[in-house]
Motif scaffolding. Structure first.
Motif, short mmCIF file in Angstrom:
data_model
loop_
_atom_site.label_atom_id
_atom_site.label_comp_id
_atom_site.label_asym_id
_atom_site.label_seq_id
_atom_site.Cartn_x
_atom_site.Cartn_y
_atom_site.Cartn_z
N LEU A 1 7.81 -20.85 24.95
CA LEU A 1 8.63 -21.15 23.78
C LEU A 1 9.01 -22.62 23.81
CD1 LEU A 1 11.18 -18.21 24.21
CD2 LEU A 1 9.04 -18.14 22.91
N LEU B 1 17.94 -14.42 26.96
CA LEU B 1 16.56 -14.21 27.41
C LEU B 1 16.54 -13.91 28.91
CD1 LEU B 1 14.91 -17.23 25.55
CD2 LEU B 1 14.93 -14.84 24.80
N TYR C 1 7.07 -8.07 25.10
CA TYR C 1 7.47 -9.08 24.12
C TYR C 1 8.91 -8.87 23.69
CZ TYR C 1 7.34 -11.82 19.79
OH TYR C 1 7.59 -12.72 18.79
N LEU D 1 14.00 -12.88 20.45
CA LEU D 1 13.39 -14.06 19.84
C LEU D 1 13.77 -14.20 18.37
CD1 LEU D 1 9.87 -14.26 21.51
CD2 LEU D 1 11.95 -15.53 22.02
N THR E 1 15.49 -17.54 17.16
CA THR E 1 15.00 -18.30 16.01
C THR E 1 16.14 -18.64 15.06
OG1 THR E 1 12.82 -17.26 16.15
CG2 THR E 1 13.42 -18.26 14.05
N GLU F 1 6.75 -20.57 19.02
CA GLU F 1 6.25 -19.67 20.05
C GLU F 1 4.86 -20.17 20.47
OE1 GLU F 1 6.93 -15.42 19.64
OE2 GLU F 1 8.11 -15.82 17.84
#
Length: 295
Positions: free
Chosen positions: A6, A30, A58, A63, A67, A79
């Protein structure tokens, strides 16, 4: 375990305090079994943060939240694993190298470095009107239109922006036996990519299964496997594909699409491997398909 790359980009229009808070909180947003790889690159008009996240599947929800947070801070999230390798390498060369590049051990240190640089950029004239643009990448949900795209003829002039296309099962079509053995290509208005109809021996592994199947088409982004063993979307499998020249493609792949059909069902897999040897082997094979008389 797969690695998802990322990158976040900011310039003088960013909210420096918000960026600092965001980066300090990345460890909680994360979580990773292993410490992530963290790189901060400071340039004359921008700052870039790269994170290599090693996780078993994933992290879609995280994410999506990241974002939104990056956009609210005045930045752009990329990404990297969804870029073609050439574009990914070019991005890293342009945005993540140079004399003021730092490899850091934790997000707190990264937050301090980014905050200080962005505060300096904020007082320089002229202040940018918006965040820096990032390279175009493949939408993770593009398989929703995969079959429709496969049935669409190629336009006379393909779009300018090129991104890799993960192979999807082609839509049924009436064709002669000779035509059915030929490589085919499809385009749509958002992606430029070439998919080749193939029949490649392969195996893929999950935590529960070891399955021998055939890949029915392949591109520079991934492949489609016709199989009754269909891992869920966002799970990661290990694939090994045997190419006709004796070479093998081996690495992790992300399940991005599942087709539930008793006869033509299977899974669409996006390659995650960032290894140069993997990319070179795949490129050679696709080039041989493109140059063959049947293509």
């Amino acid at each position: 375990m797969p690695v998802f790359g990322l990158a976040a980009l900011w310039n003088g229009s960013a909210r420096a305090e918000r960026v600092r808070e965001l980066v300090e909180g990345l460890g909680a947003l994360l979580p990773s079994p292993k410490p992530p790889g963290i790189v901060v690159a400071l340039r004359e008009a921008e700052a870039t943060l790269e994170v290599k996240l090693e996780v078993p599947s994933y992290p879609r929800t995280a994410l999506e939240e990241l974002t939104q947070q990056v956009e609210e801070s005045g930045g752009t999230l990329v990404e990297l694993w969804r870029l073609p390798k050439a574009s990914r390498d070019a991005f890293r060369k342009d945005s993540l190298t140079g004399p003021d590049t730092h490899q850091l051990e934790d997000f707190e240190a990264a937050a301090i470095v980014l905050h200080g640089h962005l505060q300096q950029l904020a007082v320089r004239e002229p202040v940018p009107e918006g965040p820096p643009p990032g390279p175009a990448s493949v939408p993770i949900d593009f398989f929703a239109q995969g079959n429709k795209a496969a049935a669409t003829p190629a336009p006379a002039e393909p779009p300018k922006a090129a991104t890799p296309e993960v192979a999807a099962e082609p839509a049924p079509a009436q064709e002669t036996a000779q035509e059915s053995s030929r490589a085919y290509e499809t385009f749509d208005t958002q992606r430029l990519g070439r998919r080749f109809a193939v029949k490649l021996d392969m195996v893929f592994r999950t935590e529960l299964d070891f399955v021998r199947e055939h890949a029915t088409n392949i591109s520079n982004g991934g492949l489609f496997v016709r199989t009754a063993h269909r891992p869920p979307v966002d799970s990661v499998v290990t694939v090994q594909v045997k190419l006709p020249n004796g070479e093998r493609l081996q690495g992790d792949a992300l399940v991005v699409h599942v087709v539930d059909d008793p006869y033509k069902g299977g899974v669409g897999l996006a390659f995650l491997n960032d290894d140069p040897t993997f990319a070179e082997t795949l490129d050679r094979y696709l080039a041989s398909l493109a140059s063959s008389p049947a293509s």
